[in-house]
Design an enzyme around this catalytic site. Structure first.
Site, PDB file in Angstrom:
ATOM      1  N   MET A 114       0.939  -0.840  -0.454  1.00 54.69           N
ATOM      2  CA  MET A 114      -0.200   0.141  -0.110  1.00 54.69           C
ATOM      3  C   MET A 114       0.717   1.305   0.473  1.00 54.69           C
ATOM      4  SD  MET A 114      -1.847  -0.278   3.970  1.00 54.69           S
ATOM      5  CE  MET A 114      -0.908  -0.104   5.032  1.00 54.69           C
TER       6      MET A 114
ATOM      7  N   TYR B 125       4.193   2.832  12.418  1.00 60.06           N
ATOM      8  CA  TYR B 125       3.883   2.519  11.097  1.00 60.06           C
ATOM      9  C   TYR B 125       2.284   1.959  11.170  1.00 60.06           C
ATOM     10  CZ  TYR B 125       5.981  -2.405  10.954  1.00 60.06           C
ATOM     11  OH  TYR B 125       5.895  -3.368  11.075  1.00 60.06           O
ATOM     12  N   GLU B 126       1.245   2.677  10.376  1.00 60.83           N
ATOM     13  CA  GLU B 126      -0.162   2.041   9.877  1.00 60.83           C
ATOM     14  C   GLU B 126      -0.609   2.866  11.807  1.00 60.83           C
ATOM     15  OE1 GLU B 126      -0.257   0.608   8.067  1.00 60.83           O
ATOM     16  OE2 GLU B 126       1.184  -0.509   7.727  1.00 60.83           O
ATOM     17  N   GLY B 127       0.191   4.143  11.280  1.00 58.89           N
ATOM     18  CA  GLY B 127      -0.766   4.809  12.164  1.00 58.89           C
ATOM     19  C   GLY B 127      -0.005   5.022  13.692  1.00 58.89           C
TER      20      GLY B 127
END
Length: 596
Positions: free
Chosen positions: A162, A439-441
């Protein structure tokens, strides 16, 4: 020394015993996955992870990835390990049967995921991201795109990524600049630069399918003008095989603190051909189908690394002799006692153990809700499951990764000076675990998501999915008996959570900064209460099994003792969280910017 054996007995406990009364079981679509079948899957997964992935963990860290003429070379052994992994069907475990997957429940897949992360978290990111990409495509892609790409992604033949982040924007995706120009034939030309793309380029698969956020020429500003596109590294030919280059180039690899076996790429899209996934200007909706899946998976990374760190620390504490027990020599024939006799070492080991068992228990509960959300036929069950998953996703991501990193740090401390040198292998756990909090927020963003979106959603309806079972358990088990101290501790922490919820809601309506100031402590408080509820249930089961003379008395005795440690030594953190929330934002926001 990196030591790991999958905790299969505890995995079976949280899967079969702990949550049998949560209302998410008895799903007809999953009846074929019996305990015997699940046990066989877990045992085989444990072998693959121990024998194939674990030996490559140090190799991946020490050798890392190399960029050569635009091609990324993964560490020695990774290509062959990935081949064994995909041929064994591990990439397709929980994928839809209609697209070539095996359709196993998420409640099983998450346990396997923990093992993979424990043995080689860098390797785990490739199949993990591909799974997330497939999830978004199943929900939002056209049938034509699904038929062309999903079978190969689900089998693991092709990998997925992504592509969100750009150099000038990370969390604030409304600022992204990548462009998508329509070509009149249903395709688009994608141009722009992306950074921090995990496995954005590598040599383990012949093709890589990128899911890219970009803007159409007439898109509105901000996040409402973002669309999602599927962009293959190589354009498939008429037979569906990788064909010519699609203008996707890896310009550089990031030099990172950890997860060296996973290439983190800077990608350039040069008028690359792509196709729209979902509706125009609604790309975030489609991307979050992938990101929410990934956020739970990142939580499992924290748990996996934490379990490997704990087991390595236990091995060392039993092997390393140093000093004598405070109560007197335990092994007088040796020059010193093993350090596991010392109270402070026990404190560290028990903290690590409680964190891991608590996270595993909570993960199993969330995974069962995921299964119910997707497969249950009763509307009430589906809604309650969906509410619980939405509420707990930021908690799983943030709390598990916080605790996983703390556990890795404790493992280094158990090793003492040997933990600080690379030869021991445990300092890698601390470095690998650190990225999961980012990561991923970031975990701060997860906390804001919890208090800013999840709490007020549907007028607070999601809270019932957690609050109701906790309140019912306290009411049903508040009498005399061995559980009473734990139930009282849970009741006190739950009361703090209820008061904190009211405080955050009331103050947040008047001043959003108050909610923001409370958010991280509130997420930790909610996570502690959820884990405490799981431990209290585990203790109730263990007391009953011990009273019945179970043949596995040692397991249930250890579970009960770990639960008592959690209530004595870990759950009291809830009080500190509540007091911090109650203090408000004043001291946090008091300094003028120039005073920092």
């Amino acid at each position: 020394m990196q030591v790991y054996e999958a905790p299969l007995r505890d995995m079976r406990f949280v899967h079969e015993e702990l949550h049998a009364d949560d209302g998410f079981g008895g799903i007809a679509a999953l009846e074929e996955f019996t305990p015997d079948l699940v046990s066989a899957v877990l045992e085989e997964a444990a072998k693959v992870c121990r024998d194939v992935l674990l030996p490559l963990n140090r190799v991946g860290d020490e050798v890392g990835c190399v960029l050569e003429n635009g091609v990324v070379r993964t560490p020695p052994g990774f290509i062959e390990a990935y081949r064994q992994f995909t041929e064994g069907g591990w990439a397709s475990l929980a994928e839809p049967v209609e697209w070539g997957g095996q359709g196993l429940p998420e409640s099983v897949a998450k346990l396997v995921e923990e093992m993979i992360c424990a043995t080689n978290v860098a390797f785990s990111l490739c199949p993990g991201l591909t799974h997330g990409g497939a999830k978004a495509m199943v929900t939002y892609a056209t049938d034509e795109l699904k038929q062309a790409y999903l079978p190969k992604m689900i089998s693991g033949e092709w990998a997925g990524t992504m592509c969100l982040t750009e150099a000038h924007c990370g969390t604030d995706l409304g600022m992204l600049r990548s462009k998508a120009v329509p070509q009149g034939d249903g395709s688009f030309k994608i141009s722009g630069s992306k950074i921090f793309i995990t496995f954005g380029e590598h040599d383990m698969t012949p093709n890589i399918i990128h899911l890219v956020l970009a803007r159409l020429p007439d898109a509105p500003e901000g996040v409402k003008g973002i669309s999602l596109f599927l962009v293959p590294k190589l354009l498939p030919d008429a037979a569906g095989n990788p064909g010519p280059s699609n203008g996707v180039h890896c310009r550089a690899l990031e030099h990172k603190m950890g997860i060296h076996g996973s290439p983190t790429c800077q990608l350039e899209f040069d008028e690359s051909v792509g196709w729209l996934v979902g509706e125009a200007n609604r790309g975030l909706e489609a991307m979050f189908a992938m990101m929410n899946t990934e956020r739970v998976s990142v939580g499992m990374q924290g748990l996996g690394v934490g379990e490997a760190a704990y087991q390595s620390a236990v091995w060392y504490a039993k092997d390393r002799i140093q000093g004598r027990a405070l109560s007197g020599a335990q092994q007088p024939a040796k020059a010193a006692d093993p350090i596991i006799v010392h109270p402070d070492v026990r404190r560290m080991l028990m903290t690590m153990r409680a964190y891991n068992e608590g996270c595993r228990a909570l993960a199993a509960w969330v995974a069962r809700a995921l299964d119910a959300e997707h497969h249950a036929t009763e509307a009430e069950v589906k809604q309650r499951a969906g509410d619980f998953v939405a509420l707990m996703t930021p908690v799983v991501k943030a709390l598990f990764t916080d605790l996983g990193h703390e556990t890795a740090q404790l493992a280094m401390q158990v090793y003492g000076g040997h933990g600080y040198i690379r030869e021991s292998g445990v300092e890698q756990f601390a470095r690998d675990a650190r990225i999961a909090m980012i990561y991923e927020g970031t975990n701060g963003v997860q906390a804001l998501d919890l208090v800013g979106r999840k709490l007020p959603a549907h007028n607070g309806r999601s809270l019932r999915s957690l609050f109701h079972p906790v309140a019912a358990f306290i009411e049903e088990n508040g009498g005399e008996g061995p559980l009473q101290p734990m139930v009282q501790g849970l009741e006190k922490a739950f009361g703090a959570l209820q008061l904190a919820t009211a405080t955050v809601a009331e103050r947040g309506l008047k001043d959003p900064e108050e909610a923001g100031a409370a958010s991280t402590d509130y997420l930790r408080l909610m996570g502690l209460v959820a884990m405490g509820y799981c431990f209290a249930k585990a203790a109730r089961i263990s007391v009953a099994q011990l009273a019945a003379g179970s043949e596995e008395a040692s397991f249930y005795d250890a579970k009960l003792k770990t639960a008592r440690f959690f209530f004595d030594r870990v759950l009291p953190q809830a009080t500190a969280c509540f007091l911090a929330i109650k203090a408000g934002k004043a001291s946090m926001m008091a300094l003028e910017e120039a005073q920092f």
